[in-house]
Write a protein that holds these residues in place. Structure first.
Motif, PDB file in Angstrom:
ATOM      1  N   ILE A 181     -17.947  51.774  22.426  1.00  0.00           N
ATOM      2  CA  ILE A 181     -18.582  52.227  21.184  1.00  0.00           C
ATOM      3  C   ILE A 181     -19.304  51.057  20.531  1.00  0.00           C
ATOM      4  N   ASP A 182     -18.703  49.868  20.592  1.00  0.00           N
ATOM      5  CA  ASP A 182     -19.355  48.676  20.027  1.00  0.00           C
ATOM      6  C   ASP A 182     -20.687  48.399  20.724  1.00  0.00           C
ATOM      7  N   ASP A 183     -20.730  48.580  22.044  1.00  0.00           N
ATOM      8  CA  ASP A 183     -21.980  48.384  22.792  1.00  0.00           C
ATOM      9  C   ASP A 183     -23.063  49.339  22.295  1.00  0.00           C
ATOM     10  N   VAL A 184     -22.684  50.599  22.126  1.00  0.00           N
ATOM     11  CA  VAL A 184     -23.646  51.611  21.680  1.00  0.00           C
ATOM     12  C   VAL A 184     -24.101  51.307  20.259  1.00  0.00           C
ATOM     13  N   ALA A 185     -23.156  50.986  19.387  1.00  0.00           N
ATOM     14  CA  ALA A 185     -23.506  50.675  17.996  1.00  0.00           C
ATOM     15  C   ALA A 185     -24.454  49.489  17.937  1.00  0.00           C
ATOM     16  N   SER A 186     -24.162  48.464  18.698  1.00  0.00           N
ATOM     17  CA  SER A 186     -25.014  47.269  18.710  1.00  0.00           C
ATOM     18  C   SER A 186     -26.415  47.603  19.232  1.00  0.00           C
ATOM     19  N   ALA A 187     -26.485  48.348  20.324  1.00  0.00           N
ATOM     20  CA  ALA A 187     -27.787  48.704  20.899  1.00  0.00           C
ATOM     21  C   ALA A 187     -28.601  49.582  19.962  1.00  0.00           C
ATOM     22  N   ALA A 188     -27.914  50.414  19.178  1.00  0.00           N
ATOM     23  CA  ALA A 188     -28.599  51.323  18.258  1.00  0.00           C
ATOM     24  C   ALA A 188     -28.890  50.690  16.911  1.00  0.00           C
ATOM     25  N   GLY A 189     -28.350  49.488  16.677  1.00  0.00           N
ATOM     26  CA  GLY A 189     -28.524  48.851  15.373  1.00  0.00           C
ATOM     27  C   GLY A 189     -27.763  49.597  14.287  1.00  0.00           C
TER      28      GLY A 189
END
Length: 190
Positions: free
Chosen positions: A18-26
């Protein structure tokens, strides 16, 4: 959703957090959890989105003969496979552990809709058991060919796509020997 699709297309689902997705999505981790609940729900939503994108690409463009439309659809299919290589491979090779649940339903749903698209393009109301088996076998062959192509990339895509159209014609030829309706269909397609 775009960030999640991108990540799931380039890495195995198990390797995306989830952290990866949040980071990629800003976006914040909390926001991703708010909208999707958890990683499994996010993965399922991403798969649904990818399935919708694939299906929209596969809709017949119109104007061509059925086998020409099939060739055009294969080109768009392999564009999708190439753009979403890792996600496509992970999904068809088994994906997450609950493949039989929502993920399995998504994959099977795409297969059913693809079957209906081909059936409609061929002008068939209700396929005979022989035609149904033939079309489903061909769809499985296309999926397997896509996985093999992603793994090896030792065939040029246009050649692979042409082979798969010829494969459909050959399968229909074999089926026609066992079913008069398929024989009449093949005459109409030729």
């Amino acid at each position: 959703m775009a960030a999640a699709l991108e990540l799931f297309s380039t890495r195995d689902a198990e390797d995306v957090s989830i952290d990866d997705v949040a980071s990629a999505a800003g976006a914040s981790r909390a926001l991703v959890y708010h909208y999707f609940g958890g990683k499994q729900e996010l993965y399922v939503a991403a798969l649904r989105s990818a399935a919708e994108q694939l299906e929209s690409r596969l809709r017949p463009q119109g104007g061509g003969r059925p086998l020409e439309e099939l060739a055009s659809g294969l080109e768009r299919y392999f564009d999708f496979v190439e753009e979403h290589a890792a996600g496509f491979a992970a999904l068809l090779r088994g994906g997450p552990a609950n493949r039989t649940g929502e993920v399995g339903e998504i994959v099977d749903g795409v297969r059913r809709r693809l079957f209906r698209l081909i059936q409609k393009q061929m002008g068939v109301e209700e396929p005979s058991p022989v035609l149904r088996t033939t079309l489903r076998s061909w769809i499985a062959s296309v999926e397997t060919a896509g996985l093999d192509w992603l793994e090896h990339r030792d065939l040029e895509r246009p050649m692979l796509e042409k082979m798969l159209v010829e494969h459909m014609a050959a399968l229909l030829g074999v089926a026609a020997a066992h079913d008069g309706d398929v024989a009449r269909l093949l005459e109409r397609l030729a």
